[in-house]
Design a protein around this motif. Sequence first.
Motif, short mmCIF file in Angstrom:
data_model
loop_
_atom_site.label_atom_id
_atom_site.label_comp_id
_atom_site.label_asym_id
_atom_site.label_seq_id
_atom_site.Cartn_x
_atom_site.Cartn_y
_atom_site.Cartn_z
N LYS A 1 9.10 8.67 5.14
CA LYS A 1 9.77 8.17 3.92
C LYS A 1 10.72 9.24 3.38
O LYS A 1 10.65 10.40 3.76
CB LYS A 1 8.72 7.81 2.88
N PHE B 1 0.86 -1.19 0.00
CA PHE B 1 0.00 0.00 0.00
C PHE B 1 0.89 1.24 0.00
O PHE B 1 2.03 1.19 0.47
CB PHE B 1 -0.98 -0.01 1.18
N ARG C 1 0.88 5.51 0.57
CA ARG C 1 0.20 6.74 0.98
C ARG C 1 1.21 7.87 0.95
O ARG C 1 2.24 7.80 1.62
CB ARG C 1 -0.37 6.56 2.39
N ARG D 1 13.87 5.03 4.67
CA ARG D 1 12.73 5.50 5.47
C ARG D 1 12.93 5.13 6.93
O ARG D 1 13.75 4.27 7.27
CB ARG D 1 11.41 4.90 4.98
N ASP E 1 10.61 14.81 0.72
CA ASP E 1 9.61 15.02 -0.33
C ASP E 1 8.95 16.37 -0.12
O ASP E 1 9.18 17.04 0.89
CB ASP E 1 8.56 13.91 -0.31
N HIS F 1 1.60 12.22 0.82
CA HIS F 1 0.91 13.51 0.98
C HIS F 1 1.27 14.47 -0.14
O HIS F 1 0.60 15.47 -0.32
CB HIS F 1 1.23 14.11 2.35
N1 LIG Z 1 8.03 11.81 3.77
C1 LIG Z 1 6.83 11.24 3.86
N2 LIG Z 1 6.70 10.19 4.70
C2 LIG Z 1 5.49 9.58 4.83
C3 LIG Z 1 4.36 10.05 4.12
C4 LIG Z 1 4.54 11.16 3.23
O1 LIG Z 1 3.61 11.60 2.56
N3 LIG Z 1 5.78 11.72 3.14
N4 LIG Z 1 3.14 9.42 4.33
C5 LIG Z 1 2.98 8.77 5.62
C6 LIG Z 1 1.75 8.03 5.79
S1 LIG Z 1 0.36 8.93 6.12
C7 LIG Z 1 1.73 6.67 5.84
S2 LIG Z 1 0.33 5.81 6.24
C8 LIG Z 1 2.93 5.87 5.49
C9 LIG Z 1 2.62 4.97 4.32
O2 LIG Z 1 3.72 4.20 3.97
P1 LIG Z 1 3.74 3.46 2.57
O3 LIG Z 1 3.43 4.46 1.50
O4 LIG Z 1 5.07 2.84 2.43
O5 LIG Z 1 2.65 2.43 2.63
O6 LIG Z 1 4.03 6.66 5.17
C10 LIG Z 1 4.17 7.85 5.94
N5 LIG Z 1 5.41 8.52 5.66
#
Ligand SMILES: Nc1nc2c(c(=O)[nH]1)N[C@H]1C(S)=C(S)[C@@H](COP(=O)(O)O)O[C@H]1N2
Length: 431
Positions: free
Chosen positions: A262, A109, A111, A249, A212, A113
Amino acid sequence: MDNKKSNQEIDRRDFFRKTAAMSVTAIAGTSLVSSNARADDPAIMHHPSWGQKWGDPVTKNRYGVPSKYEHNVLRRNTKLLASGNFRASIAVTPIQESMGIITPNGLFFSRSHGGVAHVDPNEYRLMIHGLVEKPIVLTLEQLKRYPSVTRTHFIECPANGGQEWRGPQFNSIQFAKGFMSCAEWTGVYIKTILEDLGLKDEANWMLAEGSDNSEMGRSVPIDKILDDAMIVWGQNGEALRPEQGYPVRLLLPGWEGNLCVKWLKRLDFSAEPWYAKEETSKYTALKPTGKAIQHFYANEVNSTVTSPSPEIDWSHLKDGDVVEIEGLAWSGMGTITAVDISFDGGDNYKAAKLKGLVLPKSWTRWSYMHTYKKGDKLYLTSRAMDDAGYIQPTIDQEVSVMGVESVYHRNAVETWEVTETGEVNHVQIRS
Ligand SMILES: Nc1nc2c(c(=O)[nH]1)N[C@H]1C(S)=C(S)[C@@H](COP(=O)(O)O)O[C@H]1N2
Ligand SMILES: [Mo]
């Protein structure tokens, strides 16, 4: 002589009959597929077309892809989850198709932003500063020189099931429960890096920040950092996928996916939390009192039935077929100790069997063999327990504490209705 011979024959026949009887007992209650299969199926693979010509060159796919017949096993998205923008969105995992406890990288999955960033590993740097004796900037190669560990953990967005507080939204397991995946991660414990850099006594928190465009920032209590927090670069035996934060990450086993920053660029150690955007406006839980719970971390014990499910129904089954009910259970607080399955929406439960590896803060697969009766209406509900002593609440128990205004951390039991004809629907059972 005659007598002896026939005795021998009888013995032989008896032996075969006994083995047959024994294997039936061994299979009974596990699988009676053979009662529905035939020995004279004309579709037997006799000179199939693919066996009469050369196959593809073995180097055709230098990076392998699934069979073209698996084309429907995909991550999916809907406008409902996208706020009109598929970059700042979520692609959900087909957990109904999952096998074992590992999500293949192409189905993990995702996700983001601000869309999926593509980071050049040669330009990658990780800055570690604040309340450490030796602030440092590491290249990817330098980071990977720390001793590595490999661990299996799920990552779950705390919004998994978050559309369901007021009732079922999606007649789909993929959309209702697919904001999560599980992988084998390789990286380094942050405590190992801190042994090298030296952590100052006043450090109570660590900020993790992404590179990001969302610049995701989250504060993490130091106890978690010194326990099992990792910085990871490996995902199921290869480099992280861009969607998972390539090249690096943060992984906080069992805690909100949102905290697992991430495209990581910075770790800042401090005495106080930062109250970053994502830990004030978002990722808090609004209570019926109008107050919100802040600093909410571990995903609570949870489970779901993956098969049958709205996507994998029982309409093809015949009366008396023995079928395996399968599901997943997980807890961000520890190890799954038991899973129960109910056929009447949670009034009565029976113990299911945990299958395969049972690891902390990991998906755990469970199973229950069931003899299907055509015409029966069932309400299948699973309920998991963990070694931290928690058990999944009923919907009413959860709503009585949290109300229905919340989005995150929904872990009440979930029910699939199996209709008289074997269709499966997502329902909610309230007492
Ligand atoms: N830098 C960064 N880290 C992030 C995000 C992001 O948008 N930017 N999304 C977060 C959210 S809301 C979730 S639920 C998880 C999702 O991890 P995945 O995309 O590997 O499933 O990463 C998190 N880390
Ligand atoms: Mo998330």
